[in-house]
Structure formats: C-alpha cells, structure tokens
Design an enzyme around this catalytic site. Sequence first.
Site, PDB file in Angstrom:
ATOM      1  N   CYS A  61       5.835  43.764 -22.384  1.00 52.69           N
ATOM      2  CA  CYS A  61       4.971  43.333 -23.483  1.00 52.69           C
ATOM      3  C   CYS A  61       3.586  43.954 -23.347  1.00 52.69           C
ATOM      4  CB  CYS A  61       4.870  41.808 -23.456  1.00 52.69           C
ATOM      5  SG  CYS A  61       3.795  41.132 -24.709  1.00 52.69           S
ATOM      6  N   ASP A 123       9.920  39.046 -38.835  1.00 55.09           N
ATOM      7  CA  ASP A 123       8.524  38.610 -38.692  1.00 55.09           C
ATOM      8  C   ASP A 123       8.295  37.442 -39.643  1.00 55.09           C
ATOM      9  OD1 ASP A 123       5.744  38.321 -38.490  1.00 55.09           O
ATOM     10  OD2 ASP A 123       5.452  40.459 -38.160  1.00 55.09           O
ATOM     11  N   ARG A 125       5.431  35.494 -39.563  1.00 50.60           N
ATOM     12  CA  ARG A 125       4.035  35.084 -39.482  1.00 50.60           C
ATOM     13  C   ARG A 125       3.385  34.901 -40.856  1.00 50.60           C
ATOM     14  NH1 ARG A 125       2.259  39.336 -34.849  1.00 50.60           N
ATOM     15  NH2 ARG A 125       3.859  40.540 -35.948  1.00 50.60           N
TER      16      ARG A 125
END
Length: 201
Positions: A61, A123, A125
């Site tokens: 990450c 995604d 978000r």
Amino acid sequence: MIIAATVLETAHGKFRVSTHGVEGSPERCLTMSQGDLSEPGTVIRLHSSCIFGEALLACDCDCGPQLATAMQEVNRRGSGAIVYLYQEGRGAGLDLKIEGMERQRLRGINSYQAYDSLGLPRDLRDYSLAGEALNDLGVAKAVTVMSNNPTKLKALEELGYTIQSQFALSYEVSQRAYDYLLMKQVEGDHSLDFGKINFVG
C-alpha cells in the site's frame, strides 16, 4: 460545519486540525490545514483513511507515504489543506476490505477483481462531506490538487471547484506497492507519474 478544532504539531509541521460534519448526521471528516486558503490555486488533497497503510505500514500500500508527502508539501508551501475521509477500502468499510484482501491472497487476483467477486462497485466513496469541509475552511473555488485519481478530480468539479492544476506526489514505495500502483494506472485510469515514485527494497 466545524465540530471541533485545535492546532497539532506533527513530524511534518504544525497544522490546524478540525472535524467537520453536517447537522443531523454522525458522519465526520478531519482536515489538516495551514495558511491562507482563500487564494486561487490553493493546494488541497482528498485522502481516504487506510489503517493498514498508515498505521500498520502494509507493504502493498502507498497510502501512508502519500499522506506524509501531502503534509510535507502543504508545510513546504505554507498553505493548503488535506481532507481526511473515513472511507476505508474505497468506501466499502474495513470488514469488506479485509474480505477482499483475503480473496486477493487466496486467488491471486487484484483488489478491483476482488471487489467484483464480492459484487461491489470498485469505488464506493462519497466526497460530499469533503465539499462541506472545504467550504468550512474558506478554500478558494480554484484549487491545485495533489492526486492522481480522476474520480477525485471529477468529484471536486461536481462540488463546484475548478481544477487550476493537478500534480502527482513524489514518494518511495516497496515493490509490492509499486505493483499495486501499476494496477491502478492500468485498471483505474490513475494519472501516475512514475518518474516521481521511487522504488525501494
């Protein structure tokens, strides 16, 4: 609205920190800022929380190095804001993020494929609270964005901001994180500048 605020000294400089929310909602985000934010071209970053990359220093990450470098850049300029959003796993939450990671480990697939296999959007978000926070801080409507994610740029534009300029951060990553970035470029259309990303170890 701003819920609470203070000044925090960090390894990357001294920042005004505040929590933000909207009336009637328990949802919160955090901002770290310096200087006059009303000037056009103010540098900003929308950053999503990542406990594995930031606190546990996961090798696959780049979230920790991204956050640190963004804070360093704001401190270097003397002005700017970082909006820290509690949206683990691209908004899926920590439990589903871990389930996806386990599928990656067992099946040898990438994170997008793991989310697909869970029946999740890649995604999830929502950046509306980031817009509230930027407004709370009085950030100029023309901004410079520290990001390589086209979804964040589009979200800012939908929130009424003009992207005056955009640039990729420069930082160091491990080989596993480098491979992850390549995946985001190929499958997520991220505009990465690999000339700024140093491979270590």
